[in-house]
Scaffold this active site. Sequence first.
Site, PDB file in Angstrom:
ATOM      1  N   LYS A 197       7.261  -0.634  -2.801  1.00  0.00           N
ATOM      2  CA  LYS A 197       8.080  -0.606  -1.585  1.00  0.00           C
ATOM      3  C   LYS A 197       9.399   0.071  -1.914  1.00  0.00           C
ATOM      4  O   LYS A 197      10.124  -0.355  -2.817  1.00  0.00           O
ATOM      5  CB  LYS A 197       8.315  -2.036  -1.093  1.00  0.00           C
ATOM      6  CG  LYS A 197       9.221  -2.096   0.126  1.00  0.00           C
ATOM      7  CD  LYS A 197       9.308  -3.493   0.687  1.00  0.00           C
ATOM      8  CE  LYS A 197      10.266  -3.537   1.861  1.00  0.00           C
ATOM      9  NZ  LYS A 197      10.389  -4.894   2.410  1.00  0.00           N
ATOM     10  N   LYS A 250       4.678   1.505   0.775  1.00  0.00           N
ATOM     11  CA  LYS A 250       5.489   1.469   1.991  1.00  0.00           C
ATOM     12  C   LYS A 250       6.805   2.198   1.783  1.00  0.00           C
ATOM     13  O   LYS A 250       7.426   2.000   0.742  1.00  0.00           O
ATOM     14  CB  LYS A 250       5.768  -0.004   2.296  1.00  0.00           C
ATOM     15  CG  LYS A 250       6.701  -0.281   3.431  1.00  0.00           C
ATOM     16  CD  LYS A 250       6.882  -1.764   3.544  1.00  0.00           C
ATOM     17  CE  LYS A 250       7.853  -2.041   4.676  1.00  0.00           C
ATOM     18  NZ  LYS A 250       8.130  -3.433   4.814  1.00  0.00           N
TER      19      LYS A 250
HETATM   20  C1  PBG Z   1      11.677  -7.198   4.463  1.00  0.00           C
HETATM   21  C2  PBG Z   1      10.788  -6.265   5.180  1.00  0.00           C
HETATM   22  C3  PBG Z   1      11.201  -5.055   5.719  1.00  0.00           C
HETATM   23  C4  PBG Z   1      10.088  -4.490   6.327  1.00  0.00           C
HETATM   24  C5  PBG Z   1       9.015  -5.359   6.141  1.00  0.00           C
HETATM   25  N1  PBG Z   1       9.464  -6.455   5.414  1.00  0.00           N
HETATM   26  C6  PBG Z   1      12.532  -4.431   5.794  1.00  0.00           C
HETATM   27  C7  PBG Z   1      13.367  -4.369   4.587  1.00  0.00           C
HETATM   28  O1  PBG Z   1      12.894  -4.368   3.449  1.00  0.00           O
HETATM   29  O2  PBG Z   1      14.580  -4.333   4.778  1.00  0.00           O
HETATM   30  C8  PBG Z   1      10.127  -3.180   7.057  1.00  0.00           C
HETATM   31  C9  PBG Z   1       9.026  -2.892   7.996  1.00  0.00           C
HETATM   32  C10 PBG Z   1       9.306  -1.780   8.939  1.00  0.00           C
HETATM   33  O3  PBG Z   1      10.329  -1.071   8.862  1.00  0.00           O
HETATM   34  O4  PBG Z   1       8.455  -1.581   9.800  1.00  0.00           O
HETATM   35  N2  PBG Z   1      11.136  -8.113   3.645  1.00  0.00           N
END
Ligand code: PBG
Length: 326
Positions: A197, A250
């Site tokens: 991520k 992601k």
């Molecule tokens: C946080 C989380 C995020 C997303 C999913 N889980 C945002 C972040 O890391 O700040 C983002 C998903 C999206 O943008 O669709 N645990």
Amino acid sequence: MKHPYSRPRRLRSSEAIRQMVSETQLTVKDLIVPLFVSDNPDGREEIPSMPGYYRIGLNRLQAEIDEITALNLPSVLIFVKVPDNLKDNEGKEALNAEGLMQQTVRSIKSWAPELIVMTDVALDPYSTFGHDGIVEDEKILNDSTVELLSLMAVSHAEAGADFVAPSDMMDGRILGIRQSLNNAGFADTGIMSYAAKYASGFYGPFRDALDSAPGFGDKKTYQMDPANSKEAIKEARLDQDEGADILMVKPALPYLDVIGKVKANSLLPVAAYQVSGEYAMIKAASEKNWLDHDAVMMETLLAIKRAGADVIATYFAKEAAKLLNR
Ligand code: PBG
């Protein structure tokens, strides 16, 4: 003109031939529907930066679940919006057996037992700081956060989750969660790990949806540097060895190369998350008639699949399913 023997256009000459030799098939069964659950039980609030996407309260969720199952979509990934007065540094509300996440999982399982229910495991919606870990002196603590995430995962499993999906990027959390699930009698509960991520600008609309933007700094000490892809393989291998069942990359479209590398370097199914900013870009450009919405939506999903994703979490799931079911 000399006529070449090899004429690739022969295989493009009709729809039937194109379909016969198509290398990639996108199906409804590949798609995961992210669900935002509102803290207002009767709410159905459109997210301004995600046109057509709603935060839905528990009292109105059954209709949404009925629509999802009628479209043959197999799975949902749940995120909850937590009111400010329930937020703290340790995310205590995340462990509340009567909390919104736990109630939502139980409700969905009672309405649609066959639907695969996945839960987001991370602290940020519950954190006064909007970070994915416990904060001390503006640092994000790793090991105490892992202990908390492990309890959170068990609480989701107790509520009936089929998969927990840790999205926090703390080191060692898959091992901690796997051990805790096993010790609590949930050896069959799966883990879809956000293995790679990235610290991405594409999460902005999601943070609007959950009111979860970081209160200070950014997430670069735990989420990955967009410059790196070997590191994604390292993260994926660690999570595989620690007991993950599905590995996620992601965001999706800006990281197709990473999806391909993770797929080639691991033995597990790979998921990709087409995130909120990817959705917002396509919605905004097509509202201006600068892009053909459906064509671009399907092209991005197919490209993510072609790159190596076995499953795709996407805010387009319902719209894509409607086209795929035709
Ligand atoms: C946080 C989380 C995020 C997303 C999913 N889980 C945002 C972040 O890391 O700040 C983002 C998903 C999206 O943008 O669709 N645990």
